[in-house]
Design an enzyme around this catalytic site. Structure first.
Site, PDB file in Angstrom:
ATOM      1  N   HIS A  73       0.632  21.854  19.445  1.00 51.56           N
ATOM      2  CA  HIS A  73       1.281  22.643  18.409  1.00 51.56           C
ATOM      3  C   HIS A  73       0.747  22.269  17.023  1.00 51.56           C
ATOM      4  CE1 HIS A  73       4.487  25.061  16.633  1.00 51.56           C
ATOM      5  NE2 HIS A  73       4.671  24.069  15.782  1.00 51.56           N
TER       6      HIS A  73
ATOM      7  N   GLU B 238      -0.752  24.685  14.123  1.00 51.47           N
ATOM      8  CA  GLU B 238      -0.185  24.677  12.765  1.00 51.47           C
ATOM      9  C   GLU B 238      -1.254  24.325  11.736  1.00 51.47           C
ATOM     10  OE1 GLU B 238       2.333  26.084  11.974  1.00 51.47           O
ATOM     11  OE2 GLU B 238       4.211  25.366  12.837  1.00 51.47           O
TER      12      GLU B 238
ATOM     13  N   CYS C 166       8.348  19.550  14.525  1.00 48.17           N
ATOM     14  CA  CYS C 166       7.167  19.983  13.772  1.00 48.17           C
ATOM     15  C   CYS C 166       7.439  19.896  12.272  1.00 48.17           C
ATOM     16  CB  CYS C 166       6.780  21.402  14.160  1.00 48.17           C
ATOM     17  SG  CYS C 166       5.432  22.070  13.148  1.00 48.17           S
TER      18      CYS C 166
ATOM     19  N   HIS D 191       0.845  -1.201   0.000  1.00 50.70           N
ATOM     20  CA  HIS D 191       0.000   0.000   0.000  1.00 50.70           C
ATOM     21  C   HIS D 191       0.877   1.246   0.000  1.00 50.70           C
ATOM     22  CE1 HIS D 191       0.809  -1.238   4.142  1.00 50.70           C
ATOM     23  NE2 HIS D 191       0.844   0.055   4.449  1.00 50.70           N
TER      24      HIS D 191
ATOM     25  N   CYS E  60       7.325  24.001  11.000  1.00 51.92           N
ATOM     26  CA  CYS E  60       8.286  25.039  11.412  1.00 51.92           C
ATOM     27  C   CYS E  60       9.575  24.442  11.966  1.00 51.92           C
ATOM     28  CB  CYS E  60       7.653  25.963  12.448  1.00 51.92           C
ATOM     29  SG  CYS E  60       7.430  25.203  14.065  1.00 51.92           S
TER      30      CYS E  60
HETATM   31  P1  5GP Z   1       1.551   0.907   7.379  1.00 56.96           P
HETATM   32  O1  5GP Z   1       2.047   1.302   8.715  1.00 56.96           O
HETATM   33  O2  5GP Z   1       1.426  -0.583   7.196  1.00 56.96           O
HETATM   34  O3  5GP Z   1       2.310   1.558   6.258  1.00 56.96           O
HETATM   35  O4  5GP Z   1       0.104   1.539   7.253  1.00 56.96           O
HETATM   36  C1  5GP Z   1      -1.078   0.766   7.273  1.00 56.96           C
HETATM   37  C2  5GP Z   1      -2.234   1.725   7.280  1.00 56.96           C
HETATM   38  O5  5GP Z   1      -3.438   0.978   7.147  1.00 56.96           O
HETATM   39  C3  5GP Z   1      -2.355   2.517   8.579  1.00 56.96           C
HETATM   40  O6  5GP Z   1      -2.321   3.905   8.276  1.00 56.96           O
HETATM   41  C4  5GP Z   1      -3.684   2.072   9.168  1.00 56.96           C
HETATM   42  O7  5GP Z   1      -4.374   3.129   9.776  1.00 56.96           O
HETATM   43  C5  5GP Z   1      -4.423   1.529   7.976  1.00 56.96           C
HETATM   44  N1  5GP Z   1      -5.349   0.455   8.270  1.00 56.96           N
HETATM   45  C6  5GP Z   1      -5.157  -0.579   9.126  1.00 56.96           C
HETATM   46  N2  5GP Z   1      -6.210  -1.429   9.081  1.00 56.96           N
HETATM   47  C7  5GP Z   1      -7.083  -0.922   8.182  1.00 56.96           C
HETATM   48  C8  5GP Z   1      -8.340  -1.360   7.697  1.00 56.96           C
HETATM   49  O8  5GP Z   1      -8.879  -2.397   8.072  1.00 56.96           O
HETATM   50  N3  5GP Z   1      -8.959  -0.570   6.778  1.00 56.96           N
HETATM   51  C9  5GP Z   1      -8.396   0.586   6.319  1.00 56.96           C
HETATM   52  N4  5GP Z   1      -9.085   1.278   5.415  1.00 56.96           N
HETATM   53  N5  5GP Z   1      -7.199   1.021   6.757  1.00 56.96           N
HETATM   54  C10 5GP Z   1      -6.547   0.283   7.669  1.00 56.96           C
HETATM   55 ZN    ZN Z   2       5.446  24.223  13.935  1.00 56.25          ZN
END
Ligand code: 5GP
Ligand code: ZN
Length: 219
Positions: A208, A212, A191, A135, A194
């Site tokens: 913060h 922002e 941050c 992903h 900044c």
């Molecule tokens: P990673 O840390 O593996 O790069 O990011 C995985 C992402 O998948 C995280 O941002 C998390 O919030 C998201 N995520 C985890 N489980 C699910 C799910 O069941 N459905 C969706 N839509 N997102 C998910």
């Molecule tokens: Zn800042």
């Protein structure tokens, strides 16, 4: 298990409502992250069965595949930028039309473009993904979300742990290939906007980030 949670979107994207699956075709599924770490947080899921179980660093060794994914993230970036413009933009079409109508000057060849919201979107992968299916994160730069609850959440999007899609292919000796040794997630909070350093004071960082966010969206 929990780490396989993205698989269902790839295999049956048509079973989800549009507030979950943004779009899908033969090659890609775009979804909303269920636990968004910014005010807008999308995920691009490639459907290629030969790639979906690979670590992104390995998947992106294939130059043709990388080019296809990059092109698709550009589409998603444009779509996300449009969403930010709708949510936060003050340069609405109506406003431009009103200004054009009031002006006695000849109309310009092009209407003023307004803020470039595409610059406010970041695209990349985590050096150590927690979810198994390949992903790519497409998110607004603000890191402003109720779901950003843990220290590692912030640093995973705000240090070299987050690898921009445009940095691929990585050189063989790129230090991001050994993210644990580099200790990115344990770094002091800084941050994104900044550069102010907060040590490990998460509550102060969160306060913060809220300020922002307000300034950033009004800019
Ligand atoms: P990673 O840390 O593996 O790069 O990011 C995985 C992402 O998948 C995280 O941002 C998390 O919030 C998201 N995520 C985890 N489980 C699910 C799910 O069941 N459905 C969706 N839509 N997102 C998910
Ligand atoms: Zn800042």
């Amino acid at each position: 298990g929990a780490r396989d949670g993205l698989g269902a979107y790839i295999s049956k994207p048509e079973t989800y409502p549009p507030n979950v699956v943004v779009y899908h075709d033969e090659d890609f599924v775009a979804i909303h992250d269920m636990f968004p770490k910014s005010s807008l947080h999308l995920l691009l899921l490639p459907r290629d069965q030969n790639k979906t179980r690979l670590h992104p660093f390995d998947a992106f060794e294939d130059a043709e595949f990388l080019a296809n994914v990059r092109a698709e993230t550009q589409k998603l970036r444009t779509l996300a930028a449009g969403e930010l413009r709708r949510k936060y933009g003050k340069d609405s079409g109506q406003e431009q039309a009103r200004q054009a109508a009031l002006s006695t000057d000849p109309p310009p060849d092009e209407l003023p473009q307004g803020r470039d919201w595409e610059k406010e979107i970041v695209v990349g992968v985590h050096a150590v993904p927690s979810m198994n299916h390949l992903h790519v994160h497409v998110l607004s730069v603000d890191r402003y979300s109720e779901r950003l609850k843990h220290r590692k959440h912030y640093n995973s999007f705000s240090t070299p742990f987050f690898v921009p899609i445009d940095d691929f292919p990585l050189a063989p000796d790129d230090e991001r290939r050994r993210p644990t040794e580099a200790g990115y997630l344990k770094r002091d909070f800084a941050c994104w906007r900044c550069g102010k350093v907060f040590g490990n004071r998460f509550t102060e960082l969160k306060q913060h980030l809220e300020q922002e966010f307000k300034d950033w969206k009004k800019l």
